[in-house]
Motif scaffolding. Structure first.
Motif, mmCIF file in Angstrom:
data_model
loop_
_atom_site.group_PDB
_atom_site.id
_atom_site.type_symbol
_atom_site.label_atom_id
_atom_site.label_comp_id
_atom_site.label_asym_id
_atom_site.label_seq_id
_atom_site.Cartn_x
_atom_site.Cartn_y
_atom_site.Cartn_z
ATOM 1 N N PRO A 56 0.847 -1.186 0.000
ATOM 2 C CA PRO A 56 0.000 0.000 0.000
ATOM 3 C C PRO A 56 0.885 1.240 0.000
ATOM 4 N N PRO A 57 0.490 2.369 -0.547
ATOM 5 C CA PRO A 57 -0.862 2.641 -1.038
ATOM 6 C C PRO A 57 -1.102 2.241 -2.494
ATOM 7 N N GLN B 44 -7.381 9.772 8.126
ATOM 8 C CA GLN B 44 -7.717 8.598 7.331
ATOM 9 C C GLN B 44 -7.073 8.726 5.949
ATOM 10 N N ILE B 45 -7.152 7.676 5.183
ATOM 11 C CA ILE B 45 -6.630 7.740 3.827
ATOM 12 C C ILE B 45 -7.373 8.848 3.080
ATOM 13 N N GLY B 46 -6.653 9.728 2.457
ATOM 14 C CA GLY B 46 -7.286 10.823 1.732
ATOM 15 C C GLY B 46 -7.288 12.140 2.505
ATOM 16 N N TRP C 126 -12.521 11.516 -14.350
ATOM 17 C CA TRP C 126 -11.688 12.707 -14.554
ATOM 18 C C TRP C 126 -12.337 13.679 -15.537
ATOM 19 N N LYS D 46 2.100 7.745 5.237
ATOM 20 C CA LYS D 46 2.659 7.850 3.884
ATOM 21 C C LYS D 46 1.835 8.877 3.123
ATOM 22 N N VAL E 91 -4.095 20.898 -10.187
ATOM 23 C CA VAL E 91 -4.189 19.524 -10.684
ATOM 24 C C VAL E 91 -4.735 19.487 -12.109
ATOM 25 N N ALA F 57 -6.669 6.913 -1.904
ATOM 26 C CA ALA F 57 -6.374 8.343 -2.036
ATOM 27 C C ALA F 57 -5.856 8.610 -3.439
ATOM 28 N N ARG G 182 1.376 11.481 -0.719
ATOM 29 C CA ARG G 182 1.746 11.837 -2.091
ATOM 30 C C ARG G 182 1.458 13.318 -2.271
ATOM 31 N N PRO G 183 2.210 13.984 -3.141
ATOM 32 C CA PRO G 183 1.928 15.403 -3.375
ATOM 33 C C PRO G 183 0.634 15.599 -4.174
ATOM 34 N N VAL G 184 -0.052 16.696 -3.909
ATOM 35 C CA VAL G 184 -1.192 17.127 -4.718
ATOM 36 C C VAL G 184 -0.702 18.360 -5.474
ATOM 37 N N ARG H 144 -10.337 2.159 0.842
ATOM 38 C CA ARG H 144 -10.300 3.591 0.572
ATOM 39 C C ARG H 144 -9.039 3.892 -0.224
ATOM 40 N N VAL I 41 -10.947 8.928 -2.911
ATOM 41 C CA VAL I 41 -11.098 10.271 -2.351
ATOM 42 C C VAL I 41 -10.017 11.163 -2.948
ATOM 43 N N GLY I 42 -10.327 12.436 -3.088
ATOM 44 C CA GLY I 42 -9.366 13.368 -3.678
ATOM 45 C C GLY I 42 -10.095 14.425 -4.474
ATOM 46 N N PRO I 43 -9.328 15.318 -5.116
ATOM 47 C CA PRO I 43 -9.943 16.459 -5.801
ATOM 48 C C PRO I 43 -10.948 16.071 -6.893
ATOM 49 N N TYR J 279 -6.206 15.593 3.742
ATOM 50 C CA TYR J 279 -5.339 16.606 3.127
ATOM 51 C C TYR J 279 -4.338 17.162 4.135
ATOM 52 N N MET K 2 -1.321 14.651 0.429
ATOM 53 C CA MET K 2 -2.470 13.851 0.826
ATOM 54 C C MET K 2 -1.985 12.544 1.444
ATOM 55 N N VAL K 3 -2.629 12.144 2.521
ATOM 56 C CA VAL K 3 -2.272 10.888 3.182
ATOM 57 C C VAL K 3 -2.754 9.729 2.314
ATOM 58 N N THR K 4 -1.850 8.801 2.014
ATOM 59 C CA THR K 4 -2.248 7.681 1.155
ATOM 60 C C THR K 4 -2.289 6.353 1.908
ATOM 61 N N SER K 5 -1.548 6.231 3.017
ATOM 62 C CA SER K 5 -1.727 5.053 3.867
ATOM 63 C C SER K 5 -1.112 5.335 5.237
ATOM 64 N N SER L 242 -5.699 21.600 -3.341
ATOM 65 C CA SER L 242 -6.636 21.322 -4.445
ATOM 66 C C SER L 242 -7.680 20.274 -4.069
ATOM 67 N N GLY L 243 -8.941 20.639 -4.211
ATOM 68 C CA GLY L 243 -10.038 19.744 -3.869
ATOM 69 C C GLY L 243 -10.553 19.969 -2.462
ATOM 70 N N THR M 71 -4.591 11.664 -5.753
ATOM 71 C CA THR M 71 -4.194 13.064 -5.610
ATOM 72 C C THR M 71 -4.503 13.910 -6.841
ATOM 73 N N GLY M 72 -5.120 13.308 -7.851
ATOM 74 C CA GLY M 72 -5.456 14.113 -9.030
ATOM 75 C C GLY M 72 -4.680 13.616 -10.228
#
Lengths: 348, 356, 336
Positions: free
Chosen positions: B247-248, C146-148, B298, C79, C201, B288, C81-83, B286, B261-263, C150, C68-71, C13-14, B290-291
């Motif tokens: 993961p992830p 949680q996952i997702g 999309w 963990k 994005v 994530a 990833r960039p937004v 779930r 989940v995300g933008p 920001y 954004m938190v991914t795990s 973003s978002g 990020t776009g």
């Protein structure tokens, strides 16, 4: 193979020469637009220009409406900086390979001409945009600024040459498509089975931008791009089954579109019926206006007719006169086919 | 739908051929299943299959939900016929040339031709070549014909599909095969439609099997513009767990669909899906996002004045190969969650989507 | 100061809610109409005092780059990833705020003492970095995250030097501040302001906003990279702090409409407002999406020069911000 009318070829050669030698980098297509409008206005019912600068030339008629699009813009450079000694720094407009510019002459809208060279480098692979500059012969910054501002654009400066049945010039991509459409429009009879709009689009080289808004405005039932395509007939060329002189290419696929099967088949049938030579084209990179048109609104079944061209995006793009003539003929016949009304789409 | 029916459904869909731009056979298969549960079925100008089911909405202004899964699959296209009759080809969609050598294929010429992807014999390769991955230009398709024979059967631009019938695994409840990306999603649409056959729901529902997703989300672009739904859920696949992956990047097979989940996704839609999964005890995961322009959601989100979108992804191992593998449980869960979601919608919820 | 307040808010973003609410709070009590759409764009109409007949739209984006938190790891580390576009080398040893409750977190790394000499020469990869919120384990972390979820940078806007500001998210809260100032001042021409979402994005909010508002002319008000720093050749500096707003002629998303490009220059020259050109053609702006909306829109870009953009801490000069307000106002008066 049908022999092409000699008088028409000469007339068309003049048209091609005028078009390819005109100045028209993406975003600065006005000179090309004026030239085309002048050439096409007597062959159509009306012309107009939109917000982005696309030129529309319409033959009114019953539904369905066919849209043919050839782009007016060419690759070029834009001035990003003028240094103290009057040298200009430049950035590319569209897909320009920096090594193809070295030693080339470029000219601006106001006629100022210069040449591109590079700073000291050790190996050719270092040749990137920050290393290049454009020298217009100005003695200093003030002299340069008298003629050029940051944001001014330049394009290649090369004359049209007839090599004896093959034409060589800059901006063959896609003025040759423009010339083909102007000539096809001229040849059409007084009565057509359906409406046709010839669109001379802008900003194709920076992402099919003109065709995007043009198709939205026009809402055509079918779309056709008329553009150049790459060939596989030169020494150690990439694998591709398109050659110069074998006729216009009917596109199957490129990076921007999977041509609508029914549109493609109707074009093939038309070529075969009139014994016009053609090739089938699968282009692994690059896109055309058809990519933008077919995704407009609820979707537009689209195809593309390509003129095989060597050395695309170089100062010496080369096409075959026979391919050009046959492209004109194919488009003329395609317009004379009675196209079916497309599915309503709504299902209502 | 019963598990056995779902198994047959997904295997039938996997078997059907529908390479991006030529999805007719696969669309026809999906249509045969969907039309049993809906009011009307049609294809739009780009070929998207749309199955419409009207909602029960006494005295209420109608609103619509689109459930979108793509019907197209990756494949190949003939680019040249070589002197000896071998066919050169290129990929349609994101195909990995490394999976191709030794792959049985079918060439869709004037007739359907069996073939195999060939490459230079291993004993002719240099040590260096052996260590390099196969590239398209090193590969060809052998259809056992001479150039003259081949030219009568094959044209430039003819499509090539994998000759890879689906496989029901006997250990466990998994299915393996080609094009489960995204026939799994289409199967989920059918399961959802079946669940809703006898149920009441206010929303008008469009089940959309979209075309040309693998070449750039093209079908969903025009379908969203044409249908103008008030909200939409895309159903696609995501990477299933396998050795060496953590993961992830990957999701458990059998752990249920991943809710993104995300933008790209409207928070109220995601929240509603999670709430329904909890209430109905459907397992979910779930994801994530990020776009990244990865799924039909999309393009749907930015169609016209904006369409609230969500994404459910079915975990799938070995994506874009001929042995993609999924769990039947995940598939059934996805279809049921979609049905619960469709039933839960009402006008006030839809109107609230523009209120931030 | 408006920019200070706006830039301190989280708005990756978002998840632009906090910024949107702060802007709406400012709009209250002025004769303005506004609405939100399903993406979260805030669209504001100023009726204005002029007799303007053209529909003009100004756009600035509310979102910023972030994480954004991914795990969630067993140890409670997050963990991520960039937004949006972030150079991951800037992340290590920074403070962040996690989630809508803005709980503090830090991005740590393996201590230099524990690294082998060859490791020290390499930048940290994204997979080597974690956010630490101080949770003892996964269960404790899951009470907050949680996952997702920001994550935004945690840098307070601070004045320093000769009229400079240091802070996060100037790209594009600076543009938001410019639009707000023009909306809130009395009189002036009519225009539509789009405070857009999800620019970082893929110019997504502007595309939808422009479809809705259908402008004839549009200007994106941005913050753009200034590279007037040591070791960068002058011709590659793009823009310089203190030289006024930067007018774009082209970026990756747009070739600026020549009428607007000239209009901005003329407006600046006439009102004697200092300006410069953005001498760089990379990067994308909302103007690119707006220009291709429906039948096409004449669009341009003007930007506040800003150093260290897309990092936890960027720098701008207040005079540039004020001159941007003046230039946009002058252009509006000539255009609307």
């Amino acid at each position: 193979m049908k022999k092409f009318n000699e008088v028409a070829i000469n007339k068309m050669e003049t048209l091609i020469k005028e078009l390819v030698e005109a100045y028209g980098p993406s975003g600065e297509e006005a000179a090309v637009r004026e030239l085309i409008e002048e050439k096409i206005k007597d062959s159509v019912d009306r012309t107009f220009t939109d917000n982005l600068g696309n030129l529309f030339a319409i033959r009114e008629g019953a539904a369905p409406l066919l849209m043919f699009s050839a782009h007016m813009d060419e690759i070029g450079v834009i001035v990003t900086h003028i240094d103290d000694n009057g040298f200009l720094r430049i950035a590319p407009i569209g897909g320009v390979a920096p090594h193809l510019l070295v030693g080339q002459r470029l000219s601006f809208k106001n006629g100022v001409t210069g040449t591109v060279y590079h700073e000291k480098i050790k190996a050719l692979k270092e040749l990137d945009w920050p290393k290049l500059y454009l020298d217009i012969g100005a003695a200093g910054a003030a002299a340069a600024r008298e003629h050029i501002r940051i944001g001014d654009m330049a394009c290649l400066h090369q004359p049209f040459v007839n090599l004896g049945g093959r034409y060589m010039a800059k901006a063959m991509d896609d003025r040759i498509g423009c010339a083909v459409l102007v000539e096809a429009a001229r040849r059409l009879p007084g009565s057509l089975p359906q409406g046709v709009c010839f669109v001379f689009s802008v900003q194709e080289e920076v992402g099919l931008r003109g065709a995007t808004t043009a198709a939205y405005r026009l809402e055509p039932d079918y779309g056709f791009a008329v553009d150049v395509t790459l060939v596989g007939d030169t020494p150690e060329a990439p694998l591709m089954a398109v050659s110069l002189g074998q006729g216009p290419a009917i596109k199957v696929k490129d990076r921007s579109v999977l041509c609508h099967p029914r549109v493609r088949e109707l074009m093939i049938e038309t070529a075969e019926k009139h014994k016009i030579p053609y090739q089938l084209e699968v282009l692994e990179r690059g896109g055309t206006d058809a990519g933008a048109i077919h995704l407009s609104r609820e979707g537009v079944p689209s195809g593309a007719i390509s003129i095989p061209c060597r050395y695309v995006h170089s100062p010496s793009e080369m096409v075959d006169a026979g391919d050009v003539a046959h492209a004109v003929e194919l488009i003329e016949k395609i317009i004379m086919v009675s196209w079916p009304l497309p599915d309503s789409g709504s299902g209502a | 739908m019963k598990e056995e029916e779902v198994k047959e459904l997904v295997m039938e869909l996997s078997f059907a051929v529908g390479i991006s731009g030529s999805e007719e056979s696969a669309t026809a298969a999906a249509s045969r299943h969907l039309e049993r549960y809906v009011t009307r079925v049609w294809r739009d100008r780009l070929g998207n299959l749309i199955a419409f089911k009207e909602g029960d909405k006494p005295g209420e202004e109608p609103f619509s939900l689109a459930l979108v899964a793509h019907i197209d699959e990756i494949g190949a296209m003939v680019t040249k016929i070589e002197e000896g009759g071998a066919l050169r080809f290129t990929g349609v969609g994101g195909i990995d040339p490394r999976i191709l050598p030794g792959q049985p294929v079918e060439v869709h010429g004037r007739t359907l031709l069996k073939g195999v992807v060939g490459a230079k014999a291993p004993h002719l390769l240099s040590e260096k070549e052996r260590r390099e991955a196969s590239k398209f230009e090193d590969l060809f398709i052998d259809i056992g014909l001479t150039k003259e024979q081949a030219e009568k059967q094959v044209r430039i631009g003819d499509l090539v599909s994998f000759d890879a019938p689906p496989l029901a695994m006997t250990a466990g409840k998994n299915i393996a095969g080609k094009s489960l990306d995204d026939r799994a999603g289409v199967a989920a649409l059918v399961i959802c439609a079946a669940e809703l056959a006898a149920a009441r729901h206010r929303a008008n529902i469009y089940f959309v099997a979209s075309v040309q997703e693998e070449v750039g989300l093209r079908g969903a672009t025009t379908a969203a513009y044409g249908l103008v739904p008030d909200l939409a859920v895309a159903i696609d696949v995501t990477h299933g767990e396998a050795p060496g992956l953590t993961p992830p990047d990957v999701f458990e097979l059998g752990g249920g669909p991943a809710i993104a989940v995300g933008p790209n996704f409207h928070p109220a839609l995601t929240a509603r899906l999670e709430e329904l999964a909890r209430d109905n005890r459907f397992s979910i995961q779930r994801e994530a996002d990020t776009g990244v322009p990865g799924t039909d959601a999309w393009v749907i989100q930015v169609s016209r004045e904006g369409i609230p979108a969500a994404l459910l992804s079915i975990p799938l191992r070995y994506m874009h190969t001929t042995v993609e593998m999924l769990s039947l449980d995940d598939l059934i869960n996805t279809g049921r969650l979609l049905a619960a979601f469709a039933r839960s919608l009402d006008r006030p919820f839809v109107e609230g989507l523009a209120c931030f | 100061m408006l920019l200070e307040k706006l830039s301190n808010l989280p708005g990756v973003s978002g998840n632009e809610k906090a910024v949107r609410e702060a802007i709406i709070e400012q709009l209250q009590g002025h004769a303005l109409e506004w609405q939100t759409d399903t993406l979260g764009n805030l669209l504001v109409r100023k009726k204005g005092s002029g007799s303007g007949s053209r529909r003009v739209m100004l756009a600035a984006h509310m979102d910023e780059v972030g994480l954004m938190v991914t795990s969630i790891e067993k140890s409670g580390h997050l963990k991520f990833r960039p937004v949006g576009g972030i150079d991951s080398r800037v992340l290590v040893s920074k403070r962040v705020r996690v989630g809508d409750d803005r709980i503090p977190g830090v991005i740590g790394s393996k201590a230099i003492h524990l690294q082998k000499p060859e490791e020290r020469l390499k930048p940290f990869e994204l997979d080597q970095l974690y956010i630490d919120i101080g949770a003892r384990n996964k269960d404790e972390a899951e009470k907050h995250v949680q996952i997702g979820t920001y994550v935004s940078f945690d840098t307070a806007c601070t004045p320093f030097g000769d009229g400079c500001l240091r802070g996060k998210a100037f790209d594009d809260r600076a543009g938001c501040a410019v639009l707000l100032e023009l909306l809130l001042e009395k009189g002036g021409p009519a225009f539509d302001a789009a405070f857009t979402v999800q620019e970082e994005v893929g110019l997504r909010g502007a595309r939808v906003a422009s479809y809705t508002l259908q402008p004839q002319y549009a200007l994106a008000v941005e913050a753009t990279a200034a590279a007037d720093t040591p070791d960068t050749e002058k011709e590659r500096s793009a823009t310089m702090l203190g030289s006024g707003p930067a007018i774009s002629f082209m970026d990756r998303s747009i070739i600026v409409n020549r009428e607007i490009f000239k209009g901005l220059i003329e407006a600046g020259e006439k009102a004697k407002i200092p300006f410069q050109f953005r001498r760089f053609t990379g990067g994308g702006t909302d103007a690119g999406a707006i220009a291709l909306s429906r039948e096409g829109v004449k669009a341009g870009v003007v930007a506040v020069p800003c150093r260290y953009i897309h990092s936890p801490c960027s720098v701008l000069k207040k005079s540039d911000l004020q001159h941007t307000v003046s230039l946009v106002r002058a252009w509006l008066e000539a255009t609307a």
